[in-house]
Scaffold this motif. Structure first.
Motif, PDB file in Angstrom:
ATOM      1  N   ASP A  38       0.842  -1.180   0.000  1.00  7.97           N
ATOM      2  CA  ASP A  38       0.000   0.000   0.000  1.00  7.97           C
ATOM      3  C   ASP A  38       0.883   1.237   0.000  1.00  7.97           C
ATOM      4  N   VAL A  39       1.523   1.446  -1.109  1.00  8.89           N
ATOM      5  CA  VAL A  39       2.438   2.569  -1.224  1.00  8.89           C
ATOM      6  C   VAL A  39       1.623   3.831  -1.463  1.00  8.89           C
ATOM      7  N   LYS A  40       1.923   4.836  -0.714  1.00  4.39           N
ATOM      8  CA  LYS A  40       1.222   6.097  -0.942  1.00  4.39           C
ATOM      9  C   LYS A  40       2.020   6.929  -1.914  1.00  4.39           C
ATOM     10  N   LEU A  41       1.514   7.037  -3.107  1.00 11.48           N
ATOM     11  CA  LEU A  41       2.239   7.769  -4.141  1.00 11.48           C
ATOM     12  C   LEU A  41       2.419   9.224  -3.749  1.00 11.48           C
ATOM     13  N   ARG A  59       5.978   1.523  -7.427  1.00 15.73           N
ATOM     14  CA  ARG A  59       5.659   0.185  -6.915  1.00 15.73           C
ATOM     15  C   ARG A  59       6.943  -0.519  -6.464  1.00 15.73           C
ATOM     16  N   VAL A  60       6.758  -1.624  -5.752  1.00 18.93           N
ATOM     17  CA  VAL A  60       7.941  -2.400  -5.365  1.00 18.93           C
ATOM     18  C   VAL A  60       8.040  -3.644  -6.243  1.00 18.93           C
ATOM     19  N   GLY A  61       9.253  -4.145  -6.386  1.00 19.36           N
ATOM     20  CA  GLY A  61       9.458  -5.351  -7.178  1.00 19.36           C
ATOM     21  C   GLY A  61      10.789  -5.983  -6.811  1.00 19.36           C
ATOM     22  N   VAL A  62      11.007  -7.200  -7.271  1.00 18.03           N
ATOM     23  CA  VAL A  62      12.263  -7.888  -6.998  1.00 18.03           C
ATOM     24  C   VAL A  62      12.915  -8.316  -8.317  1.00 18.03           C
ATOM     25  N   ALA A  63      14.200  -8.045  -8.428  1.00 25.18           N
ATOM     26  CA  ALA A  63      14.966  -8.561  -9.568  1.00 25.18           C
ATOM     27  C   ALA A  63      15.792  -9.735  -9.042  1.00 25.18           C
ATOM     28  N   VAL A  64      15.553 -10.927  -9.589  1.00 27.78           N
ATOM     29  CA  VAL A  64      16.265 -12.126  -9.140  1.00 27.78           C
ATOM     30  C   VAL A  64      17.278 -12.512 -10.216  1.00 27.78           C
ATOM     31  N   ILE A  85      11.692 -12.943  -0.152  1.00 29.83           N
ATOM     32  CA  ILE A  85      11.115 -12.291  -1.339  1.00 29.83           C
ATOM     33  C   ILE A  85       9.729 -11.732  -1.018  1.00 29.83           C
ATOM     34  N   LYS A  86       8.954 -12.505  -0.279  1.00 32.77           N
ATOM     35  CA  LYS A  86       7.624 -12.017   0.086  1.00 32.77           C
ATOM     36  C   LYS A  86       7.719 -10.757   0.955  1.00 32.77           C
ATOM     37  N   LYS A  87       8.726 -10.768   1.826  1.00 30.73           N
ATOM     38  CA  LYS A  87       8.918  -9.602   2.707  1.00 30.73           C
ATOM     39  C   LYS A  87       9.164  -8.345   1.851  1.00 30.73           C
ATOM     40  N   ILE A  88       9.999  -8.492   0.847  1.00 27.89           N
ATOM     41  CA  ILE A  88      10.293  -7.336  -0.012  1.00 27.89           C
ATOM     42  C   ILE A  88       9.017  -6.871  -0.693  1.00 27.89           C
ATOM     43  N   LEU A  89       8.272  -7.830  -1.207  1.00 23.50           N
ATOM     44  CA  LEU A  89       7.083  -7.454  -1.958  1.00 23.50           C
ATOM     45  C   LEU A  89       5.993  -6.862  -1.060  1.00 23.50           C
ATOM     46  N   ARG A  90       5.998  -7.278   0.193  1.00 22.08           N
ATOM     47  CA  ARG A  90       4.992  -6.736   1.114  1.00 22.08           C
ATOM     48  C   ARG A  90       5.404  -5.389   1.679  1.00 22.08           C
ATOM     49  N   SER A  91       6.704  -5.070   1.561  1.00 26.13           N
ATOM     50  CA  SER A  91       7.220  -3.886   2.255  1.00 26.13           C
ATOM     51  C   SER A  91       6.462  -2.645   1.800  1.00 26.13           C
ATOM     52  N   LYS A 119       6.671   7.220   4.145  1.00 17.70           N
ATOM     53  CA  LYS A 119       8.108   7.485   4.309  1.00 17.70           C
ATOM     54  C   LYS A 119       8.662   8.188   3.082  1.00 17.70           C
ATOM     55  N   THR A 120       9.492   9.182   3.320  1.00 19.15           N
ATOM     56  CA  THR A 120      10.181   9.806   2.211  1.00 19.15           C
ATOM     57  C   THR A 120      11.467   9.035   1.971  1.00 19.15           C
ATOM     58  N   THR A 121      12.096   9.308   0.848  1.00 18.30           N
ATOM     59  CA  THR A 121      13.355   8.630   0.539  1.00 18.30           C
ATOM     60  C   THR A 121      14.357   8.864   1.668  1.00 18.30           C
TER      61      THR A 121
END
Ligand SMILES: Nc1ncnc2c1ncn2[C@@H]1O[C@H](COP(=O)(O)OP(=O)(O)OP(=O)(O)O)[C@@H](O)[C@H]1O
Length: 503
Positions: A76-79, A435-440, A478-484, A489-491
């Motif tokens: 739930d990223v707040k754009l 959005r968040v994503g993972v590069a494997v 991996i799930k943790k990253i995707l759920r993060s 939060k700002t950068t």
């Protein structure tokens, strides 16, 4: 209509090499380019919507814009928070209203759920829309809205009472050309009289004229159509090269793009966009687009924060398939893309995964156009969740649900060096617009490990190792990253949090 085959073949092969990029904005001298502006007559009334057609034609099935929701994960990223951070490439000070766009165009943007512009949109649009029209070379991270930047300028400038082609957008693959066509149609759905036509190999169009104010094509077909007098270039006033560094690559598409440009009127507005601009391409680009305003980034600035990069250490080439099969469950939670080097590897992995009972799709330049359209459309609307492909889809493809990108083969140039640009474009298929994503990344020997290490060092990122013998742990990571969630939060705050954690 096979003129795009070399282009596709070129895109299949990892071609470009890297060089240091400078972060700079260059403003040209006052005596600039280009023909007289022609303001468009737009109608605020809603006209017959082209959305359905656009979506069928390759645009994302639902263009939710800023509505950042992944279907399965609790992301739930707040754009608005990301956009409030001045360090974020999605940040802007101005609103779309302040950029001087017509009401009909604004309606199109808001209908796509865009609330405020990204940095590149805010920076590029006033330059692009200024009169007399000036050339532009602009670089911005993957997934930060470059398509909208050049599309909005086009919608603003075309004369809708005239059906002759006035803007030409060139892209390196048929899939990207179809996608851009869809975006222009969706963004211009309230722009009365707008006609957008794709110049891609299509046997059903044989002998038919290419009409419409906006043409989106691949360079080979566009050149053919102009030469056969099926596409009249005489009133074209804007030329856009999307993925411009790839399009100007001297080994591949550069020649075709140069020839297309030679067939267009002189003094048109030339617009070059990409997430990557190696130094040697920048030099050529400034010849292609003389006196251009320029915005380029340093390579350390190019990675997208929402994309977490990890690597899996496989036990040799053969073991890569075993690891891939293990990953399959994670890959189907949302959508995933597996990148391989060769067309035959793509076909082989598809065959094996299917034989092993998994549902996958495969797309490479080896397939015919209509088949490719059918596959990418299935992937876009979620009927196919795992897509195996080559570099042909490394650039530009925007499917918001992609949460995992697998580099089955680490990208390399034809000279066998790490292909920095292709790596960045490939992983940029995830983590779109906040959005968040993972590069494997799969490494399986000294060579692939070294290439990945060089790539990570070049972009100044860490590629975190994950174990291939403890799948519960790997899955959880991996799930943790995707759920993060980065909500609220700002950068800077995230940076502080990281600093604090490591202190
Ligand atoms: N101002 C905005 N607000 C919300 N969403 C936006 C905005 N601008 C663009 N988007 C969305 O962001 C996504 C990425 O945009 P786009 O495909 O234009 O990125 P790009 O910069 O061209 O990326 P790439 O370098 O990978 O080609 C798209 O889904 C688009 O609809």
């Amino acid at each position: 209509m096979s003129s795009d085959t070399p282009a596709d073949a070129q895109a299949d092969a990892a071609a470009s090499s890297s060089a240091s990029l400078e972060s700079r904005i260059t403003l040209p001298s006052a005596t600039e380019t280009a023909s007289e502006p022609q303001t468009s007559t737009t109608d605020p009334e809603k006209t017959e919507s082209t959305v359905e057609k656009a979506q069928h034609d390759g645009a994302p099935t639902e263009m939710h814009g800023s509505e950042l929701r992944e279907p399965e994960y609790d992301v739930d990223v707040k754009l608005s928070d990301l956009q409030a951070d001045p360090n974020n490439p999605l940040h802007s000070v101005k609103t779309f209203e302040e950029l001087g766009l017509e009401r009909s165009i604004l309606n199109g943007i808001y209908n796509m759920n865009f609330r405020s512009p990204s940095k590149i949109q805010e920076w590029a649009l006033p330059i692009l829309m200024h009169n007399p029209p000036a050339n532009l070379i602009a670089q911005s991270q993957s997934g930060t809205g470059k398509t909208a930047a050049f599309t909005l300028n086009i919608l603003h400038r075309i004369d809708l009472n005239n059906m002759a082609p006035q803007a030409l957008i060139l892209a390196p693959s048929r899939e990207l050309a179809r996608q851009i066509k869809g975006v222009v149609e969706t963004m211009g759905q309230f722009t009365k009289g707008l006609v957008v036509t794709a110049a891609i190999p299509d046997p059903s169009r044989r002998g038919q004229k290419f009409e419409g104010q906006v043409i989106v094509g691949t360079p080979g077909t566009t050149m053919d159509m102009i030469r056969r007098k099926l596409l009249d270039p005489r009133q074209i006033k804007i030329l856009v090269l999307d993925e411009a560094d790839n399009m100007l690559d001297q080994q591949g598409l550069g020649d075709q793009c140069k020839r297309v440009k030679a067939l267009l009127p002189r003094n048109i507005q030339i617009v070059l966009f990409s997430a990557t601009f190696p130094q040697q391409v920048i030099q050529y680009a400034t010849h292609f687009a003389p006196n251009a305003h320029q915005m380029t980034l340093k390579h350390e600035e190019l990675t997208v924060e929402g994309i977490k990069q990890v690597f899996l250490d496989c036990n040799g080439e053969d073991d890569k398939y075993r690891v891939l099969v293990q990953l399959y469950g994670l890959m189907t939670i949302a959508s995933s893309i597996i990148f391989v080097k060769r067309r035959d590897t793509a076909a082989e992995i598809e065959r094996r995964l299917t034989q092993d009972g998994h549902k996958v799709a495969q797309l490479s330049g080896a397939l015919e156009g209509p088949q490719r359209d059918e596959i990418i459309d299935r992937f876009r609307d979620g009927r196919a969740k795992v897509l195996i492909t080559t570099n042909v889809l490394a650039r530009g493809i925007d499917v918001q649900s992609v949460s995992i990108v697998v580099n089955y083969d680490i990208p390399e140039t034809i000279r066998g060096e790490p292909d920095y640009e292709t790596y960045l474009h490939r992983i940029g298929r995830t983590g779109r617009f906040g959005r968040v994503g993972v590069a494997v990344n799969f490494v399986h020997d000294q060579d692939s490990w070294q290439k990945l290490a060089k790539i990570a060092a070049f972009f100044g990122v860490e590629s975190k190792p994950l174990p291939t013998d403890d799948w519960d742990f790997l899955e959880e990571e991996i799930k943790k990253i995707l759920r993060s969630s980065r909500a609220g939060k700002t950068t800077k705050e995230m940076q502080m949090q990281t600093d604090g954690a490591s202190a």
